[in-house]
Scaffold this active site. Structure first.
Site, PDB file in Angstrom:
ATOM      1  N   HIS A  16       0.830  -1.211   0.000  1.00 37.53           N
ATOM      2  CA  HIS A  16       0.000   0.000   0.000  1.00 37.53           C
ATOM      3  C   HIS A  16       0.865   1.262   0.000  1.00 37.53           C
ATOM      4  O   HIS A  16       0.661   2.167  -0.823  1.00 37.53           O
ATOM      5  CB  HIS A  16      -0.916  -0.006   1.228  1.00 37.53           C
ATOM      6  CG  HIS A  16      -1.862   1.149   1.272  1.00 37.53           C
ATOM      7  ND1 HIS A  16      -3.097   1.117   0.672  1.00 37.53           N
ATOM      8  CD2 HIS A  16      -1.739   2.390   1.828  1.00 37.53           C
ATOM      9  CE1 HIS A  16      -3.704   2.276   0.854  1.00 37.53           C
ATOM     10  NE2 HIS A  16      -2.902   3.067   1.559  1.00 37.53           N
ATOM     11  N   GLU A  17       1.832   1.307   0.911  1.00 44.02           N
ATOM     12  CA  GLU A  17       2.691   2.493   0.998  1.00 44.02           C
ATOM     13  C   GLU A  17       3.594   2.614  -0.230  1.00 44.02           C
ATOM     14  O   GLU A  17       3.912   3.722  -0.660  1.00 44.02           O
ATOM     15  CB  GLU A  17       3.532   2.440   2.281  1.00 44.02           C
ATOM     16  CG  GLU A  17       2.722   2.424   3.567  1.00 44.02           C
ATOM     17  CD  GLU A  17       1.683   3.537   3.642  1.00 44.02           C
ATOM     18  OE1 GLU A  17       1.941   4.638   3.120  1.00 44.02           O
ATOM     19  OE2 GLU A  17       0.601   3.297   4.214  1.00 44.02           O
ATOM     20  N   HIS A  20       1.750   4.576  -2.893  1.00 44.07           N
ATOM     21  CA  HIS A  20       1.844   6.027  -2.699  1.00 44.07           C
ATOM     22  C   HIS A  20       3.227   6.531  -3.113  1.00 44.07           C
ATOM     23  O   HIS A  20       3.351   7.565  -3.785  1.00 44.07           O
ATOM     24  CB  HIS A  20       1.605   6.382  -1.227  1.00 44.07           C
ATOM     25  CG  HIS A  20       0.193   6.206  -0.768  1.00 44.07           C
ATOM     26  ND1 HIS A  20      -0.876   6.790  -1.407  1.00 44.07           N
ATOM     27  CD2 HIS A  20      -0.327   5.522   0.291  1.00 44.07           C
ATOM     28  CE1 HIS A  20      -1.998   6.477  -0.763  1.00 44.07           C
ATOM     29  NE2 HIS A  20      -1.689   5.698   0.255  1.00 44.07           N
TER      30      HIS A  20
END
Length: 350
Positions: A16-17, A20
């Site tokens: 997920h990170e 980003h």
């Protein structure tokens, strides 16, 4: 398996990170910090201007983008740099914020794709039990269903999928004693009350009155195109299931006792008895993580995306003190939900 389950959960947060991080770099934004976990940094190193860290509380993660926390201060010099988040277009900001969920979704699709491509262990479309309507149509125990409405069948799961979206009479091609036969029958609609026991929430589905032979297992391999199609189909099923569960929870037709915390999630992951099962559960959890982060709750990506839309399209921006207060409320709510899930997990263990 418990340690593997914990590592899988940490990996999904990393994915997920990473979403980003990569989208931010593609958009030309400097990433100051990439952290797995919150709180005090236990270990870190710096590479290409970004501090990569492992923090004390491993229940999430974050990336710190240059200029993001000072976006409201238009006079601040840091915001004037080309590599600042504040200088990017609304579309780029939305894309960066959506990047985490996008990578979670992409991971799930890739897992489903490669598992289908490498061969999927399935229940073969062999009849193990019949109800009245199937018997009346001439089906027998041991029949193997080859196609329905000229769509080839490789697994029992596919029968359910085709029947669910069918209209009217079905044409079944079956194999019996090395002979190919054709049978016709019309699915019947069954209505049941949902798990919430709410009489107003009725679930209707179509059945043709057959059950699988649980002893008939096989491995089905798919072409690249078929594997991709299967991956998208499974992804869609996961999204529908999660969104429907959230809807029922919000509407009150599902109990908050159904919520699970970290213990429950890790426990479920640790019960996976094979690598493929672990990956399948991990893919579903990844979809879950992506969808939850898109909810319009302060401190989550969804609320920040909503803020970008209101500020840049409707020209409505909340004062910074109110934004900070809402952020704290959002964090408080998420902590409450986390502990509620943890309480439910412990209650189930007792």
């Amino acid at each position: 398996m418990f340690i593997v389950a914990v590592l899988m959960l940490a990996f999904l947060i990393f994915v997920h990170e990473l979403g980003h991080f990569i989208i931010a770099r593609i958009c030309g934004v400097k990433v100051e910090v990439f952290s797995i976990g919150f709180g005090k940094k236990l270990w870190f190193f710096k590479l290409f201007g970004t501090q990569f860290a492992l923090s004390l509380i491993p229940l999430g993660g974050y990336v710190k983008l240059k200029g993001m926390d000072k976006e409201e201060n238009e006079e601040n010099k840091i915001n004037q740099a080309n590599d600042s988040y504040a200088q990017k277009s609304p579309f780029q900001k939305l894309w960066i914020l959506f990047g985490g969920a996008f990578f979670n979704f992409l991971f799930a699709v890739l897992v489903y794709f490669f598992l289908a491509l490498s061969g999927e262990k399935v229940l073969l479309p062999v009849i193990g039990g019949l109800e009245k309507n199937a018997l009346e149509a001439g089906l027998l125990k041991g029949d193997r269903i080859l196609s329905i409405n000229h769509q080839k069948i490789a697994s029992f799961r596919e029968i359910r999928e085709i029947v669910a979206r069918s209209q009217g009479e079905l044409i079944l091609e079956i194999e019996r004693n090395n002979q190919i036969l054709e049978k016709r029958l019309t699915p019947k609609i069954v209505a049941v009350i949902s798990e919430s026991n709410d009489p107003n929430e009725i679930i209707k589905y179509k059945i043709i009155g057959i059950k699988p032979d649980m002893q008939k297992m096989g491995v089905v391999s798919y072409s690249v195109f078929q594997a991709f199609e299967k991956a998208l189909s499974r992804f869609k099923e996961g999204v529908v299931l999660i969104v429907d569960s959230l809807r029922r929870l919000i509407m009150g037709s599902a109990s908050v006792k159904e919520l699970s915390g970290v213990i429950g999630i890790v426990g479920a992951l640790s019960h996976a008895n094979s690598v493929s099962m672990l990956l399948l559960f991990g893919a579903f959890l990844s979809i879950n993580l992506g969808i939850l982060n898109l909810l319009p709750i302060p401190a989550l990506d969804g609320a920040q995306m909503l803020g970008v839309v209101f500020k840049n399209i409707f020209h409505i921006a909340l004062p910074t003190p109110i934004q900070n207060a809402l952020w704290l409320v959002g964090v408080g709510f998420l902590v409450f939900v986390m502990f509620l899930g943890l309480f439910n997990d412990i209650t189930r263990l007792l």
